[in-house]
Write a protein that holds these residues in place. Structure first.
Motif: not given
Length: 115
Positions: A99-114, A79-80, A72-73, A3-12
């Motif tokens: 939420t996966i384990g102890h982490h809550a995942f969010y989509r922030v991006g410019l408009r909240g849509d990534g 963000h998380y 992408d999980l 899931a952390v790798l997914n965040v990295i990939g989504n940002r990239a």
């Protein structure tokens, strides 16, 4: 880990917002703390080897990310945070994804849509 790798990939995927490739996303200032010189995990990062099973797993997942084969999980999260701590300011009013384990995942991006 995935899931952390997914965040990295989504940002990239959105260089207009993040301005970085995968390595740049990981090493961006104040983003992934293990890259900070003062972080207690920094020493672990610098000394890990192929003899560590989790490191080998991370390498395999990272290879899947780089090759575009990592599912992408997180539903597009960029963000998380560890929900056991204080909710960060950036999560207020943002798009909660999962939420996966102890982490809550969010989509922030410019408009909240990534984007």
């Amino acid at each position: 880990m995935q899931a952390v790798l997914n965040v990295i990939g989504n940002r990239a995927k959105h260089p207009g917002w993040w301005g970085h490739d995968i390595a740049g996303v990981c090493q961006a200032h104040a983003q992934f703390s293990c890259w900070d010189a003062s972080d207690p995990n920094r020493e672990k990062l610098l000394t890990v080897s192929d003899s560590d099973m989790q490191f080998r797993e991370a390498q395999g997942l990272a290879a899947c990310l780089v090759n575009g084969r990592l599912s992408d999980l997180t539903g597009g999260a960029d963000h998380y945070y560890d929900w056991r701590g204080q909710r960060p300011y950036w999560a207020q009013g943002r798009f909660y994804k999962c939420t996966i384990g102890h982490h809550a995942f969010y989509r922030v991006g410019l408009r909240g849509d990534g984007m």
